[in-house]
Write a protein that holds these residues in place. Sequence first.
Motif, PDB file in Angstrom:
ATOM      1  N   CYS A   1       3.525   7.641  -8.530  1.00 17.28           N
ATOM      2  CA  CYS A   1       2.543   7.556  -6.952  1.00 17.28           C
ATOM      3  C   CYS A   1       2.676   8.596  -6.034  1.00 17.28           C
ATOM      4  O   CYS A   1       1.880   8.121  -5.271  1.00 17.28           O
TER       5      CYS A   1
ATOM      6  N   ALA B   1      -2.718   1.632  -4.014  1.00 17.87           N
ATOM      7  CA  ALA B   1      -3.371   2.622  -4.703  1.00 17.87           C
ATOM      8  C   ALA B   1      -4.543   2.574  -3.962  1.00 17.87           C
ATOM      9  O   ALA B   1      -5.021   3.753  -3.827  1.00 17.87           O
ATOM     10  N   GLN B   2      -5.479   1.464  -4.342  1.00 18.32           N
ATOM     11  CA  GLN B   2      -7.102   1.456  -3.792  1.00 18.32           C
ATOM     12  C   GLN B   2      -6.477   2.027  -2.576  1.00 18.32           C
ATOM     13  O   GLN B   2      -7.496   2.625  -2.034  1.00 18.32           O
ATOM     14  N   LYS B   3      -6.070   1.726  -0.992  1.00 22.29           N
ATOM     15  CA  LYS B   3      -6.363   2.702   0.120  1.00 22.29           C
ATOM     16  C   LYS B   3      -5.725   3.340   0.369  1.00 22.29           C
ATOM     17  O   LYS B   3      -5.998   4.272   0.909  1.00 22.29           O
ATOM     18  N   ARG B   4      -4.932   4.039  -1.139  1.00 24.95           N
ATOM     19  CA  ARG B   4      -4.472   5.877  -1.214  1.00 24.95           C
ATOM     20  C   ARG B   4      -3.417   5.740   0.468  1.00 24.95           C
ATOM     21  O   ARG B   4      -3.336   6.941   0.646  1.00 24.95           O
TER      22      ARG B   4
ATOM     23  N   GLN C   1      -1.082   8.785  -5.264  1.00 20.04           N
ATOM     24  CA  GLN C   1      -1.767   8.278  -4.701  1.00 20.04           C
ATOM     25  C   GLN C   1      -1.650   7.519  -2.711  1.00 20.04           C
ATOM     26  O   GLN C   1      -2.016   6.601  -2.840  1.00 20.04           O
TER      27      GLN C   1
ATOM     28  N   ASP D   1       1.165  -3.228   3.065  1.00 26.22           N
ATOM     29  CA  ASP D   1       0.776  -1.503   3.624  1.00 26.22           C
ATOM     30  C   ASP D   1       2.132  -0.834   3.650  1.00 26.22           C
ATOM     31  O   ASP D   1       2.462   0.241   2.945  1.00 26.22           O
TER      32      ASP D   1
ATOM     33  N   ASP E   1      -3.500  -7.183   3.078  1.00 25.26           N
ATOM     34  CA  ASP E   1      -2.788  -6.720   1.758  1.00 25.26           C
ATOM     35  C   ASP E   1      -1.533  -5.781   2.711  1.00 25.26           C
ATOM     36  O   ASP E   1      -1.577  -5.517   3.835  1.00 25.26           O
TER      37      ASP E   1
ATOM     38  N   PRO F   1      -1.503  -2.011  -6.003  1.00 22.74           N
ATOM     39  CA  PRO F   1      -2.629  -1.689  -6.343  1.00 22.74           C
ATOM     40  C   PRO F   1      -3.268  -2.155  -5.245  1.00 22.74           C
ATOM     41  O   PRO F   1      -3.720  -0.914  -5.102  1.00 22.74           O
ATOM     42  N   ALA F   2      -2.701  -2.531  -3.936  1.00 21.11           N
ATOM     43  CA  ALA F   2      -3.151  -2.603  -2.954  1.00 21.11           C
ATOM     44  C   ALA F   2      -2.945  -1.374  -2.468  1.00 21.11           C
ATOM     45  O   ALA F   2      -4.088  -1.205  -1.371  1.00 21.11           O
TER      46      ALA F   2
END
Length: 262
Positions: free
Chosen positions: A175, A132-135, A178, A87, A85, A129-130
Motif C-alpha cells: 500500500c 485506497a479510493q480515498k488515498r 496508495q 479511515d 468508510d 478498498p475504501a
Amino acid sequence: MAVLNGKVALITGSTSGIGLATAHVLAEQGCHLLLHGLMNEAEGQALAAEFAGQYGIKTFFSNADLREMDSIHQFMAEGAQALGDIDILINNAGIQHTETVAAFPPEKWNDIIAINLSSAFHTIQQALPAMAQKRWGRIINIASVHGLVASVNKAAYCAAKHGIIGLTKVVALECAEQGITANAICPGWVDTPLINKQIEAIASSRNLSRSDARYQLITAKQPLPEMLDPRQIGEFVLFLCSDAARGITGAALTMDGGWTAQ
C-alpha cells in the motif's frame, strides 16, 4: 483544532484497556468511532452513547465474535453504513492463555490465532478498498514485545504477535503508493487489570508487598521499572495517524522500557 475531525476509526477490543484509552484519545480529536468489545448489547450501546455525548461524535458498537469471518464482515459493513468508510483501523483485540507447548489446548491455540491474528487480516482486507479510493488510511496493529521475542508458555500468543508484525510489513509494502501506512506497536508491560493476577501471585508466593511484587514482575523483563499507562499507547497511535508520521510504515515500533534492547 481537532486534527482528525470527521475521520472514522475502528478499534477492536475498545471497551477496556489499551483500546478504550485509545478511543478516548481519538475521540478528543474529533474521530467518529466504531467501538467493539466483550460487552452485551445494552452495555455497548451505553458506552457508545457516553462517547457520543462527551465528545460530540458519531459512534457505533458491536460485540462481533472475531473468531468468525462473517461476523467481522457484518460488523464492518454495518459500521460503515452508520458512520462512513473507515479511515483508521486499529487491531487491538487479543486474548491470552499460558501453557507449555506439549500441553497447550488446541482449542486455545485456535482461538488465540483467530482473535489475535486472523481477525486483523479480515479487517484489513475489508478496509483497504475504501482507503485506497480515498488515498488515505492508517492501519495500526497492536502487537507486543512478544512479536519480537519469546517467553515460555506463550506459544500461541508469540506466534500470533510475530505473525501480525509480518502481516503489517506486507500490507505496508503493498500500500506504499496508495497513501496508506501500516505499522505495529509493540508494548512491554502495560498497566491493565490483566496484570493484577500476576502481581498477586508473586506477592503471595514470595511473601512480598504488592508494590515489591509489581517491581519484581516488571524488572524481570525490562530495565525501566514502570508500566505504560494505556493512554500513552493511545497518544502514540494518534501520532501515527498524523501527517508527521506519513513516512513511517512497515515498522514494528517498541514501547517496551528497553526490554528488547538487552
